[in-house]
Design an enzyme around this catalytic site. Structure first.
Site, PDB file in Angstrom:
ATOM      1  N   SER A  86       0.704  -1.238   0.022  1.00 38.98           N
ATOM      2  CA  SER A  86       0.116  -0.062  -0.028  1.00 38.98           C
ATOM      3  C   SER A  86       1.044   1.522   0.038  1.00 38.98           C
ATOM      4  CB  SER A  86      -0.874  -0.062   1.054  1.00 38.98           C
ATOM      5  OG  SER A  86      -1.372   1.299   1.590  1.00 38.98           O
ATOM      6  N   TYR A 142      -1.871  -0.916  10.940  1.00 37.82           N
ATOM      7  CA  TYR A 142      -2.117  -1.310   9.459  1.00 37.82           C
ATOM      8  C   TYR A 142      -0.899  -1.393   8.878  1.00 37.82           C
ATOM      9  CZ  TYR A 142      -3.855  -1.675   4.739  1.00 37.82           C
ATOM     10  OH  TYR A 142      -3.726  -1.833   3.338  1.00 37.82           O
ATOM     11  N   LYS A 146       1.989  -3.784   6.539  1.00 37.02           N
ATOM     12  CA  LYS A 146       2.436  -3.768   5.109  1.00 37.02           C
ATOM     13  C   LYS A 146       4.060  -3.635   5.291  1.00 37.02           C
ATOM     14  CE  LYS A 146      -1.453  -4.305   3.247  1.00 37.02           C
ATOM     15  NZ  LYS A 146      -1.807  -5.694   2.973  1.00 37.02           N
TER      16      LYS A 146
HETATM   17  P1  NAD Z   1     -11.096  -6.751   1.393  1.00 36.79           P
HETATM   18  O1  NAD Z   1     -11.239  -6.600   2.751  1.00 36.79           O
HETATM   19  O2  NAD Z   1     -12.183  -6.533   0.571  1.00 36.79           O
HETATM   20  O3  NAD Z   1     -10.455  -8.200   1.041  1.00 36.79           O
HETATM   21  C1  NAD Z   1      -9.386  -9.027   1.806  1.00 36.79           C
HETATM   22  C2  NAD Z   1     -10.017 -10.254   1.687  1.00 36.79           C
HETATM   23  O4  NAD Z   1      -9.019 -11.222   2.609  1.00 36.79           O
HETATM   24  C3  NAD Z   1     -11.391 -10.383   2.345  1.00 36.79           C
HETATM   25  O5  NAD Z   1     -12.249 -11.376   1.571  1.00 36.79           O
HETATM   26  C4  NAD Z   1     -11.117 -11.005   3.734  1.00 36.79           C
HETATM   27  O6  NAD Z   1     -12.189 -12.040   4.099  1.00 36.79           O
HETATM   28  C5  NAD Z   1      -9.851 -11.992   3.250  1.00 36.79           C
HETATM   29  N1  NAD Z   1      -9.069 -12.109   4.642  1.00 36.79           N
HETATM   30  C6  NAD Z   1      -8.875 -11.683   5.680  1.00 36.79           C
HETATM   31  N2  NAD Z   1      -7.989 -12.140   6.562  1.00 36.79           N
HETATM   32  C7  NAD Z   1      -7.682 -13.328   5.964  1.00 36.79           C
HETATM   33  C8  NAD Z   1      -7.048 -14.588   6.436  1.00 36.79           C
HETATM   34  N3  NAD Z   1      -6.339 -14.667   7.511  1.00 36.79           N
HETATM   35  N4  NAD Z   1      -7.254 -15.792   5.767  1.00 36.79           N
HETATM   36  C9  NAD Z   1      -7.944 -15.851   4.629  1.00 36.79           C
HETATM   37  N5  NAD Z   1      -8.488 -14.579   4.103  1.00 36.79           N
HETATM   38  C10 NAD Z   1      -8.525 -13.486   4.985  1.00 36.79           C
HETATM   39  O7  NAD Z   1      -9.907  -5.845   0.913  1.00 36.79           O
HETATM   40  P2  NAD Z   1      -9.332  -5.069  -0.390  1.00 36.79           P
HETATM   41  O8  NAD Z   1      -9.770  -3.560  -0.601  1.00 36.79           O
HETATM   42  O9  NAD Z   1      -9.879  -5.987  -1.619  1.00 36.79           O
HETATM   43  O10 NAD Z   1      -7.987  -5.099   0.020  1.00 36.79           O
HETATM   44  C11 NAD Z   1      -6.981  -6.369  -0.663  1.00 36.79           C
HETATM   45  C12 NAD Z   1      -5.423  -6.126  -0.045  1.00 36.79           C
HETATM   46  O11 NAD Z   1      -5.167  -4.885  -0.575  1.00 36.79           O
HETATM   47  C13 NAD Z   1      -5.347  -6.035   1.409  1.00 36.79           C
HETATM   48  O12 NAD Z   1      -4.070  -6.641   1.677  1.00 36.79           O
HETATM   49  C14 NAD Z   1      -5.442  -4.523   1.815  1.00 36.79           C
HETATM   50  O13 NAD Z   1      -4.613  -4.243   2.912  1.00 36.79           O
HETATM   51  C15 NAD Z   1      -4.525  -4.197   0.255  1.00 36.79           C
HETATM   52  N6  NAD Z   1      -4.825  -2.685  -0.103  1.00 36.79           N
HETATM   53  C16 NAD Z   1      -6.220  -2.130   0.092  1.00 36.79           C
HETATM   54  C17 NAD Z   1      -6.423  -1.066  -0.415  1.00 36.79           C
HETATM   55  C18 NAD Z   1      -7.799  -0.308  -0.336  1.00 36.79           C
HETATM   56  O14 NAD Z   1      -7.894   0.876   0.114  1.00 36.79           O
HETATM   57  N7  NAD Z   1      -8.822  -1.170  -0.672  1.00 36.79           N
HETATM   58  C19 NAD Z   1      -5.210  -0.037  -0.446  1.00 36.79           C
HETATM   59  C20 NAD Z   1      -3.963  -0.634  -0.315  1.00 36.79           C
HETATM   60  C21 NAD Z   1      -3.808  -1.899   0.145  1.00 36.79           C
HETATM   61  N1  UFG Z   2     -12.322  11.934   3.328  1.00 35.68           N
HETATM   62  C1  UFG Z   2     -13.239  12.578   3.571  1.00 35.68           C
HETATM   63  N2  UFG Z   2     -14.407  12.228   4.070  1.00 35.68           N
HETATM   64  C2  UFG Z   2     -14.656  10.613   4.358  1.00 35.68           C
HETATM   65  C3  UFG Z   2     -13.536   9.861   4.197  1.00 35.68           C
HETATM   66  C4  UFG Z   2     -12.285  10.436   3.640  1.00 35.68           C
HETATM   67  O1  UFG Z   2     -13.146  13.894   3.613  1.00 35.68           O
HETATM   68  O2  UFG Z   2     -15.509  10.387   5.068  1.00 35.68           O
HETATM   69  C5  UFG Z   2     -11.108  12.176   2.713  1.00 35.68           C
HETATM   70  C6  UFG Z   2      -9.634  12.014   3.678  1.00 35.68           C
HETATM   71  O3  UFG Z   2      -9.523  13.059   4.346  1.00 35.68           O
HETATM   72  C7  UFG Z   2      -8.591  12.144   2.393  1.00 35.68           C
HETATM   73  C8  UFG Z   2      -9.440  11.447   1.050  1.00 35.68           C
HETATM   74  O4  UFG Z   2     -10.897  11.643   1.339  1.00 35.68           O
HETATM   75  O5  UFG Z   2      -8.390  13.248   2.192  1.00 35.68           O
HETATM   76  C9  UFG Z   2      -9.181  10.053   0.905  1.00 35.68           C
HETATM   77  O6  UFG Z   2      -9.672   9.261   2.206  1.00 35.68           O
HETATM   78  P1  UFG Z   2      -9.940   7.669   2.301  1.00 35.68           P
HETATM   79  O7  UFG Z   2     -10.021   7.342   3.670  1.00 35.68           O
HETATM   80  O8  UFG Z   2     -10.477   7.378   1.250  1.00 35.68           O
HETATM   81  O9  UFG Z   2      -8.385   7.156   1.904  1.00 35.68           O
HETATM   82  P2  UFG Z   2      -6.875   7.397   2.594  1.00 35.68           P
HETATM   83  O10 UFG Z   2      -6.033   8.100   1.562  1.00 35.68           O
HETATM   84  O11 UFG Z   2      -7.098   8.104   3.896  1.00 35.68           O
HETATM   85  O12 UFG Z   2      -6.311   5.962   2.738  1.00 35.68           O
HETATM   86  C10 UFG Z   2      -6.461   4.670   1.811  1.00 35.68           C
HETATM   87  C11 UFG Z   2      -6.631   3.526   2.631  1.00 35.68           C
HETATM   88  C12 UFG Z   2      -5.313   3.238   3.552  1.00 35.68           C
HETATM   89  C13 UFG Z   2      -4.211   3.276   2.324  1.00 35.68           C
HETATM   90  C14 UFG Z   2      -4.255   4.482   1.815  1.00 35.68           C
HETATM   91  C15 UFG Z   2      -3.043   4.411   0.808  1.00 35.68           C
HETATM   92  O13 UFG Z   2      -7.961   3.604   3.518  1.00 35.68           O
HETATM   93  O14 UFG Z   2      -5.389   2.149   3.931  1.00 35.68           O
HETATM   94  O15 UFG Z   2      -5.413   4.758   1.005  1.00 35.68           O
HETATM   95  O16 UFG Z   2      -3.201   3.303  -0.151  1.00 35.68           O
HETATM   96  F1  UFG Z   2      -3.396   3.036   3.064  1.00 35.68           F
END
Ligand code: NAD
Ligand code: UFG
Length: 355
Positions: free
Chosen positions: A124, A148, A152
């Site tokens: 991430s 979190y 990572k």
């Molecule tokens: P998500 O929660 O939709 O998907 C993650 C999946 O992993 C879920 O289906 C959950 O049930 C499964 N899971 C969690 N722990 C587990 C375990 N111990 N064993 C088996 N399954 C397990 O999240 P996502 O948004 O699809 O994110 C996928 C990956 O990308 C995650 O590792 C997350 O940290 C990373 N990521 C997501 C974002 C974002 O904003 N969505 C940003 C950066 C990184």
């Molecule tokens: N924001 C609002 N109101 C809300 C939610 C968000 O104003 O209700 C704003 C935040 O302050 C930020 C922007 O919208 O300026 C984006 O916020 P998000 O929460 O959607 O995303 P972040 O950039 O804070 O974080 C996300 C994931 C993290 C990840 C990061 C970088 O939540 O886990 O992107 O990948 F690490």
């Protein structure tokens, strides 16, 4: 060629499964369904006319994971499984460290046992901590501001140590920026539990009438309109990035990190305005205090992924907002309470069920 997708029932995982099937990969999904349901995979099957072998399996359950590897000729793993809520990670850090880090350790250990040494890992942009400037490239210093993010960062380091210990491994660390949007069909998308923490699912739930006003966290940042700037990336572009990374790890050895972002930053207000324009819905909002831990600007320099993976994001924020809205308006409650049933029928093999 069989590819194991951990966390494949989740938001990014399900979109990646769809693209993998389209590209003729045979996929095996393991997921403990802690933050997802099999509905997403049934819909992927429906959309692709393909078949997914699914195991309800926790990565912490080594015995069950070994069974999965025994039953398949797995060539590579795309590892999405993990917990991702920043605030929750502050409240229950041990759970996050155990799930994300121990889960990855168990996975890598089992991979090693079966001589599967090709891995694509979901990292991430959070590993850049509070970046001193933008755009962010992969050589920027790394740090974490919450448990979190620390999971990572630690996993990235563990995976680097693994490659140092055994150069046959090939690992891509994909640092995602802000994934939003949904498949253009409106059949799969993001279905967060409880009140969303992230901007786009919050906006779509306001638009669909599930939530009241959006709170915008701060309007006094040094940005064009005072609200925070982020690099929003369409989840389908992100999924396609995984296919490119998979191709690379299958052909090479070593470890490399790649930013997956568009390289363009957008403010919160720009996102709200674009969403209103494409959905024709008004999003009422209040400007409130800054959210602790937020940075003013975060966007990628994605040139390394372009050069080394041959990948670029092609979808803009209008398409992202349109697709997010199509998904949410077709599925006001996400996957919950849905009576949809697949004709093809997902291939379940439940080897571990947690109650
Ligand atoms: P998500 O929660 O939709 O998907 C993650 C999946 O992993 C879920 O289906 C959950 O049930 C499964 N899971 C969690 N722990 C587990 C375990 N111990 N064993 C088996 N399954 C397990 O999240 P996502 O948004 O699809 O994110 C996928 C990956 O990308 C995650 O590792 C997350 O940290 C990373 N990521 C997501 C974002 C974002 O904003 N969505 C940003 C950066 C990184
Ligand atoms: N924001 C609002 N109101 C809300 C939610 C968000 O104003 O209700 C704003 C935040 O302050 C930020 C922007 O919208 O300026 C984006 O916020 P998000 O929460 O959607 O995303 P972040 O950039 O804070 O974080 C996300 C994931 C993290 C990840 C990061 C970088 O939540 O886990 O992107 O990948 F690490």
């Amino acid at each position: 060629m069989e590819i194991l997708v951990t966390g494949g029932a989740g938001f990014i995982g399900s979109h990646t499964c769809l693209e993998l099937i389209k590209a003729n990969y045979k996929i095996i999904v393991v997921d403990n369904l802690s933050n997802s349901s099999t509905e997403s995979l049934q819909r992927v099957e429906e959309l692709t006319n393909g078949q997914i072998t699914f195991y309800e399996c926790d990565l912490l359950d080594r015995k069950s994971l070994v069974e999965v590897f025994e039953h398949h000729e797995i060539k590579a793993v795309i590892h999405f499984a993990g917990l991702k809520a920043v605030g929750e990670s502050v409240s229950i850090p041990l759970h996050y460290y155990h799930n994300n880090i121990t889960g990855t350790l168990v996975l890598c250990d089992v991979m090693q046992q079966f001589e599967v040494k090709k891995l694509v890992f979901s990292s991430s942009a959070t590993v850049y901590g509070i970046p001193e400037q933008v755009p962010i490239n992969e050589r920027f210093p790394l740090s974490a501001t919450n448990p979190y993010g620390r999971t990572k960062l630690m996993i990235e380091e563990i995976l680097r140590d693994l490659v140092t210990s055994d150069p046959e491994w090939s690992i891509a660390l994909l640092r995602y920026f802000n994934p939003i949007g949904a498949h253009e069909s409106g059949m799969i998308g993001e279905s967060p539990n409880g009140i969303p923490n992230n901007l786009m699912p919050y906006i779509t739930q306001v638009a669909v009438g599930r939530l009241g006003n959006l709170n915008i966290y701060g309007s006094d940042y040094p940005t064009s309109d005072g609200t925070g700037v982020r690099d929003y990336i369409h989840v389908v572009d992100l999924a396609l990035g995984h296919l490119k990374a998979l191709e690379k790890v299958l052909l090479t050895t070593g470890v490399d990190a790649y930013n997956l972002g568009t390289g363009k930053g957008h403010t919160v207000l720009e996102m709200v305005e674009t969403f209103e324009k494409v959905s024709k819905k008004r999003i009422p909002y209040n400007i409130v205090e800054r959210r602790p831990g937020d940075v003013a600007m975060c966007y990628a320099d994605p040139s390394k992924a372009k050069k080394e993976l041959g990948w670029i994001a092609t979808r803009g924020i209008e398409e992202m907002c349109k697709d997010s809205w199509r998904w949410q308006s077709n599925n006001p409650n996400g996957y919950k309470n849905h009576t949809y049933s697949s004709e093809s029928g997902i291939q379940f093999r439940l080897i571990s069920r947690k109650h």
